[in-house]
Design a protein around this motif. Sequence first.
Motif, PDB file in Angstrom:
ATOM      1  N   ALA A   1       0.833  -1.203   0.000  1.00 38.73           N
ATOM      2  CA  ALA A   1       0.000   0.000   0.000  1.00 38.73           C
ATOM      3  C   ALA A   1       0.861   1.245   0.000  1.00 38.73           C
ATOM      4  O   ALA A   1       1.798   1.360   0.796  1.00 38.73           O
ATOM      5  CB  ALA A   1      -0.923   0.007   1.219  1.00 38.73           C
ATOM      6  N   LEU A   2       0.556   2.158  -0.900  1.00 38.10           N
ATOM      7  CA  LEU A   2       1.154   3.485  -0.870  1.00 38.10           C
ATOM      8  C   LEU A   2       0.207   4.359  -0.049  1.00 38.10           C
ATOM      9  O   LEU A   2      -0.914   4.637  -0.467  1.00 38.10           O
ATOM     10  CB  LEU A   2       1.313   4.042  -2.284  1.00 38.10           C
ATOM     11  CG  LEU A   2       1.852   5.476  -2.386  1.00 38.10           C
ATOM     12  CD1 LEU A   2       3.251   5.573  -1.801  1.00 38.10           C
ATOM     13  CD2 LEU A   2       1.844   5.945  -3.842  1.00 38.10           C
ATOM     14  N   VAL A   3       0.640   4.754   1.135  1.00 36.12           N
ATOM     15  CA  VAL A   3      -0.209   5.503   2.060  1.00 36.12           C
ATOM     16  C   VAL A   3       0.016   6.990   1.875  1.00 36.12           C
ATOM     17  O   VAL A   3       1.155   7.480   1.970  1.00 36.12           O
ATOM     18  CB  VAL A   3       0.076   5.093   3.520  1.00 36.12           C
ATOM     19  CG1 VAL A   3      -0.778   5.911   4.491  1.00 36.12           C
ATOM     20  CG2 VAL A   3      -0.197   3.603   3.707  1.00 36.12           C
TER      21      VAL A   3
ATOM     22  N   LEU B   1      -3.569  -2.938   6.357  1.00 31.08           N
ATOM     23  CA  LEU B   1      -2.886  -4.221   6.203  1.00 31.08           C
ATOM     24  C   LEU B   1      -3.835  -5.392   6.003  1.00 31.08           C
ATOM     25  O   LEU B   1      -3.541  -6.290   5.203  1.00 31.08           O
ATOM     26  CB  LEU B   1      -1.996  -4.479   7.426  1.00 31.08           C
ATOM     27  CG  LEU B   1      -0.815  -3.517   7.596  1.00 31.08           C
ATOM     28  CD1 LEU B   1      -0.067  -3.835   8.879  1.00 31.08           C
ATOM     29  CD2 LEU B   1       0.131  -3.585   6.406  1.00 31.08           C
ATOM     30  N   ARG B   2      -4.955  -5.408   6.689  1.00 33.58           N
ATOM     31  CA  ARG B   2      -5.851  -6.567   6.580  1.00 33.58           C
ATOM     32  C   ARG B   2      -7.028  -6.319   5.635  1.00 33.58           C
ATOM     33  O   ARG B   2      -7.247  -7.072   4.694  1.00 33.58           O
ATOM     34  CB  ARG B   2      -6.342  -6.979   7.971  1.00 33.58           C
ATOM     35  CG  ARG B   2      -5.258  -7.611   8.823  1.00 33.58           C
ATOM     36  CD  ARG B   2      -5.863  -8.421   9.951  1.00 33.58           C
ATOM     37  NE  ARG B   2      -6.512  -7.586  10.960  1.00 33.58           N
ATOM     38  CZ  ARG B   2      -5.886  -7.051  12.002  1.00 33.58           C
ATOM     39  NH1 ARG B   2      -4.590  -7.253  12.157  1.00 33.58           N
ATOM     40  NH2 ARG B   2      -6.537  -6.332  12.890  1.00 33.58           N
TER      41      ARG B   2
ATOM     42  N   GLY C   1       2.558  -4.764   3.398  1.00 29.93           N
ATOM     43  CA  GLY C   1       3.347  -3.703   4.000  1.00 29.93           C
ATOM     44  C   GLY C   1       2.962  -2.354   3.415  1.00 29.93           C
ATOM     45  O   GLY C   1       2.173  -2.279   2.464  1.00 29.93           O
ATOM     46  N   MET C   2       3.542  -1.307   3.972  1.00 29.42           N
ATOM     47  CA  MET C   2       3.165   0.050   3.583  1.00 29.42           C
ATOM     48  C   MET C   2       4.388   0.861   3.167  1.00 29.42           C
ATOM     49  O   MET C   2       5.433   0.782   3.812  1.00 29.42           O
ATOM     50  CB  MET C   2       2.486   0.765   4.755  1.00 29.42           C
ATOM     51  CG  MET C   2       1.235   0.092   5.266  1.00 29.42           C
ATOM     52  SD  MET C   2       0.554   0.976   6.699  1.00 29.42           S
ATOM     53  CE  MET C   2       1.850   0.700   7.914  1.00 29.42           C
TER      54      MET C   2
ATOM     55  N   ALA D   1       4.672  -2.707  12.470  1.00 30.98           N
ATOM     56  CA  ALA D   1       4.105  -2.885  11.140  1.00 30.98           C
ATOM     57  C   ALA D   1       5.182  -2.691  10.083  1.00 30.98           C
ATOM     58  O   ALA D   1       6.038  -1.805  10.217  1.00 30.98           O
ATOM     59  CB  ALA D   1       2.970  -1.885  10.911  1.00 30.98           C
ATOM     60  N   PRO D   2       5.201  -3.524   9.033  1.00 30.32           N
ATOM     61  CA  PRO D   2       6.194  -3.352   7.964  1.00 30.32           C
ATOM     62  C   PRO D   2       5.899  -2.085   7.164  1.00 30.32           C
ATOM     63  O   PRO D   2       5.018  -2.064   6.316  1.00 30.32           O
ATOM     64  CB  PRO D   2       6.028  -4.616   7.117  1.00 30.32           C
ATOM     65  CG  PRO D   2       4.656  -5.119   7.431  1.00 30.32           C
ATOM     66  CD  PRO D   2       4.325  -4.689   8.809  1.00 30.32           C
TER      67      PRO D   2
END
Length: 351
Positions: free
Chosen positions: A65-67, A118-119, A125-126, A147-148
């Motif tokens: 994920a790109l946050v 994440l879920r 990962g982020m 968290a990764p």
Amino acid sequence: MSVTIKEIALRTGLSIPTVGNVLGRSASRYSAATRKRVLQAAQEMGYKPNSSARAMRQGRFGCAALVLSRSKQQTHSHIPVGLLDGLDDSLARHDIHLTVSRLTDEELSSDDFLPKVLRQSMTDGMIVNYTHEIPQGMLDLIHAHHAPAVWLNAKLKEDCVYPDDFAAAQSATARLIGLGHRRIALLHLISPNIFATNFEQAKPKFHYSVSDRAAGYATAMLDAGLSPIVTHHDRYIDNSEQLDACRALLRGENRPTAVVVYSDRDLSLLMCAASELGLSVPKDLSVLVFYPTDVWSAGKSVSAIQVPTSEMGRRAVAMLMQKIESPNESCSPVAVPYDARFGETVAPASK
């Protein structure tokens, strides 16, 4: 109807675990002949891997994920040219696709933040592109849960990848000094005064590059026994005031013979002022700008300190893979060096 691993096993005469391993992540355990046998059968039969089943077996979703921040300050999650290319190309080599999560500061600091990304979004990962004024609650959550996550374009104590703005500004300024320039200015029209007493209070509100570029520039100037010339303001100013500031900088006998420019926006105003005042670039004024790609202004290829956006994306992915494998271990910050491309706007100082 989809082809199953069991059917490939019947076709090849191999066991179901063997076929599953060859089509999974354990293919290297088998001989080249066995791998060829399984892969050829899978291709002929039109086998397509079940990504959901594979995720359950491996405990991975094959997604990162790109946050991004959904705040009103769009600069907090600015995506420069080339960054997505570096991220997406590198993730593809690991058979991982990219998804985007845009969240408000409240969402990023809530207890639901990590489960949501994440879920619920099914990511492993982020890659966080929140570059400054980062919510403390968000940092605390990621650290507490191990968290990764890897931070992009943010200068933190760990788990981050960012351009080395200090070294880039220092090197570029030293290059201008080597060309004989002695009056070199740094232009950033909307930054606070880095040498003012109130800068430390204002510093957290700005991206780290504001202070690092100014500090690198000033270091090169002072090391050469020269006086820094920083065009700055303690408040935001409108376009007309910014153009006036450029005119004021370039007027007079003691005007700079070279300018290091913070961004392409400042560049446009500087080139406009230089043209109005009859200054020829680079004969009368050398210009060097921070920018991710080739940039043109007034019909000239501008000399650029090229922000390493693609490389930053590649290194962020490499760090994320480490974090996914060992989420409890922190990674040392990675400062990515810049490239400098000298075009038509830099020349030796006039005698």
